[in-house]
Design an enzyme around this catalytic site. Structure first.
Site, PDB file in Angstrom:
ATOM      1  N   GLU A 212       7.549   1.889  -6.217  1.00  0.00           N
ATOM      2  CA  GLU A 212       7.573   1.613  -4.757  1.00  0.00           C
ATOM      3  C   GLU A 212       7.708   2.711  -3.975  1.00  0.00           C
ATOM      4  OE1 GLU A 212       7.624  -0.267  -2.418  1.00  0.00           O
ATOM      5  OE2 GLU A 212       8.900  -1.847  -2.428  1.00  0.00           O
ATOM      6  N   ASP A 213       7.631   2.787  -2.713  1.00  0.00           N
ATOM      7  CA  ASP A 213       7.671   3.571  -1.700  1.00  0.00           C
ATOM      8  C   ASP A 213       9.017   3.924  -1.444  1.00  0.00           C
ATOM      9  OD1 ASP A 213       7.639   1.420  -0.328  1.00  0.00           O
ATOM     10  OD2 ASP A 213       6.174   2.084   1.085  1.00  0.00           O
TER      11      ASP A 213
ATOM     12  N   ASP B 283      14.762  -0.364   0.785  1.00  0.00           N
ATOM     13  CA  ASP B 283      15.949  -0.348   1.779  1.00  0.00           C
ATOM     14  C   ASP B 283      16.964  -1.527   1.613  1.00  0.00           C
ATOM     15  OD1 ASP B 283      16.597  -0.045   4.392  1.00  0.00           O
ATOM     16  OD2 ASP B 283      15.387  -1.470   5.319  1.00  0.00           O
TER      17      ASP B 283
ATOM     18  N   LYS C  19       0.713  -1.259   0.088  1.00  0.00           N
ATOM     19  CA  LYS C  19       0.129   0.048   0.171  1.00  0.00           C
ATOM     20  C   LYS C  19       0.922   1.163  -0.102  1.00  0.00           C
ATOM     21  CE  LYS C  19      -2.107  -1.869   3.718  1.00  0.00           C
ATOM     22  NZ  LYS C  19      -2.507  -3.066   4.139  1.00  0.00           N
ATOM     23  N   GLY C  20       2.157   1.139   0.102  1.00  0.00           N
ATOM     24  CA  GLY C  20       3.120   2.388   0.498  1.00  0.00           C
ATOM     25  C   GLY C  20       3.119   3.239  -0.552  1.00  0.00           C
TER      26      GLY C  20
ATOM     27  N   PHE D 182      14.368   5.006   9.966  1.00  0.00           N
ATOM     28  CA  PHE D 182      12.943   4.539   9.659  1.00  0.00           C
ATOM     29  C   PHE D 182      11.980   5.764   9.401  1.00  0.00           C
ATOM     30  CE2 PHE D 182       8.947   2.366   9.739  1.00  0.00           C
ATOM     31  CZ  PHE D 182       9.019   1.265   9.245  1.00  0.00           C
TER      32      PHE D 182
ATOM     33  N   ARG E  27       0.379   6.624   7.197  1.00  0.00           N
ATOM     34  CA  ARG E  27       0.462   6.929   5.697  1.00  0.00           C
ATOM     35  C   ARG E  27      -0.279   8.211   4.802  1.00  0.00           C
ATOM     36  NH1 ARG E  27       1.672   1.521   3.936  1.00  0.00           N
ATOM     37  NH2 ARG E  27       0.683  -0.106   5.072  1.00  0.00           N
TER      38      ARG E  27
HETATM   39  P1  IMP Z   1      13.244  -3.827   1.332  1.00  0.00           P
HETATM   40  O1  IMP Z   1      12.809  -5.138   0.939  1.00  0.00           O
HETATM   41  O2  IMP Z   1      14.439  -4.080   2.602  1.00  0.00           O
HETATM   42  O3  IMP Z   1      13.689  -3.065   0.365  1.00  0.00           O
HETATM   43  O4  IMP Z   1      12.236  -3.105   2.017  1.00  0.00           O
HETATM   44  C1  IMP Z   1      11.281  -2.454   1.293  1.00  0.00           C
HETATM   45  C2  IMP Z   1      10.010  -2.305   2.024  1.00  0.00           C
HETATM   46  O5  IMP Z   1      10.197  -2.291   3.442  1.00  0.00           O
HETATM   47  C3  IMP Z   1       9.167  -1.115   1.596  1.00  0.00           C
HETATM   48  O6  IMP Z   1       8.328  -1.463   0.308  1.00  0.00           O
HETATM   49  C4  IMP Z   1       8.374  -0.676   2.837  1.00  0.00           C
HETATM   50  O7  IMP Z   1       7.048  -1.362   2.860  1.00  0.00           O
HETATM   51  C5  IMP Z   1       9.217  -1.129   4.114  1.00  0.00           C
HETATM   52  N1  IMP Z   1       9.997  -0.158   4.510  1.00  0.00           N
HETATM   53  C6  IMP Z   1      11.371  -0.117   4.454  1.00  0.00           C
HETATM   54  N2  IMP Z   1      11.711   1.041   5.070  1.00  0.00           N
HETATM   55  C7  IMP Z   1      10.621   1.860   5.526  1.00  0.00           C
HETATM   56  C8  IMP Z   1      10.316   2.895   6.263  1.00  0.00           C
HETATM   57  O8  IMP Z   1      11.558   3.690   6.754  1.00  0.00           O
HETATM   58  N3  IMP Z   1       9.073   3.098   6.767  1.00  0.00           N
HETATM   59  C9  IMP Z   1       8.203   2.509   6.337  1.00  0.00           C
HETATM   60  N4  IMP Z   1       8.427   1.182   5.524  1.00  0.00           N
HETATM   61  C10 IMP Z   1       9.385   0.993   5.262  1.00  0.00           C
HETATM   62 MG    MG Z   2       5.945  -1.486   0.682  1.00  0.00          MG
END
Ligand code: IMP
Ligand code: MG
Length: 181
Positions: free
Chosen positions: A104-105, A108, A48-49, A157, A170
């Site tokens: 994507e939002d 990370d 949903k991000g 975060f 959100r």
């Molecule tokens: P990754 O797979 O480690 O790149 O994580 C990506 C997903 O983790 C994103 O689509 C978000 O849903 C969530 N995420 C990562 N960092 C944050 C943050 O700082 N705030 C909120 N959601 C996050």
């Molecule tokens: Mg996400």
């Protein structure tokens, strides 16, 4: 009026104002419109991000464009990556022979984006690109790429403009550092 929402107690500071976000999203939209001229790209929003991001981005692309959504869960309700990506809802339309842009939002570790790129690549798109509002500096696993990036942010975060902490925040119009539990 910009940023009319007060900063909630669980957030420390605004990292990106609504105005900064709007300016950058406008730039990304113009860039995508130029890069995909005549190609009717398929935006695939990761729910949903990316909800507010894709809503603003698609309106900044002054060219034909289609929208589909995928729902994945990676973090559950925690602020730590589980490393496991589960597809809760897949595409409605076929990605084959389409010019697909994943939206994507935040990237990370990049594991979510990498998984989704592989998932879509297997369907034989004409092209495949990654677009993310945010990337956390220096956290990405090797081989993670992003073709259209809004902002790099420090290793903290964040919530707001689609990003949540336990499903809250959100709806903030800005991106803020989260300091809650
Ligand atoms: P990754 O797979 O480690 O790149 O994580 C990506 C997903 O983790 C994103 O689509 C978000 O849903 C969530 N995420 C990562 N960092 C944050 C943050 O700082 N705030 C909120 N959601 C996050
Ligand atoms: Mg996400």
């Amino acid at each position: 009026m910009l940023d009319p929402y007060p900063i909630p107690g669980d957030t420390a500071e605004i990292l990106l104002t609504a105005e900064q976000i709007a300016t950058r999203v406008g730039e990304l939209g113009r860039q995508i419109a130029t890069d995909y001229a005549g190609n009717n790209p398929l935006l695939v929003a990761i729910m949903k991000g990316s909800t507010p991001f894709v809503a603003d981005l698609m309106r900044a692309i002054e060219a034909p464009v289609e929208l589909d959504v995928m729902c994945v869960s990676s973090y559950g309700d925690d602020t730590q990556s589980s490393g496991v990506v589960k597809i809760v809802k897949d595409l409605d339309v076929a990605a084959a022979d389409r010019h697909v842009i994943l939206v994507e939002d935040i990237i990370d570790s990049g594991l979510t984006m990498r998984f989704l790129l592989e998932h879509l690549e297997a369907q034989g798109p004409a092209s495949l690109a990654a677009c993310s509002l945010l990337a956390r500096e220096g956290q990405q696993a090797p081989g993670v790429r992003v073709d259209y990036l809004g902002f790099e942010i420090p290793p903290t975060f964040v919530v707001g403009y689609g990003l949540d902490a336990r499903q809250q925040y959100r709806n903030l119009p800005y991106v803020a550092a989260y300091t809650g539990p």
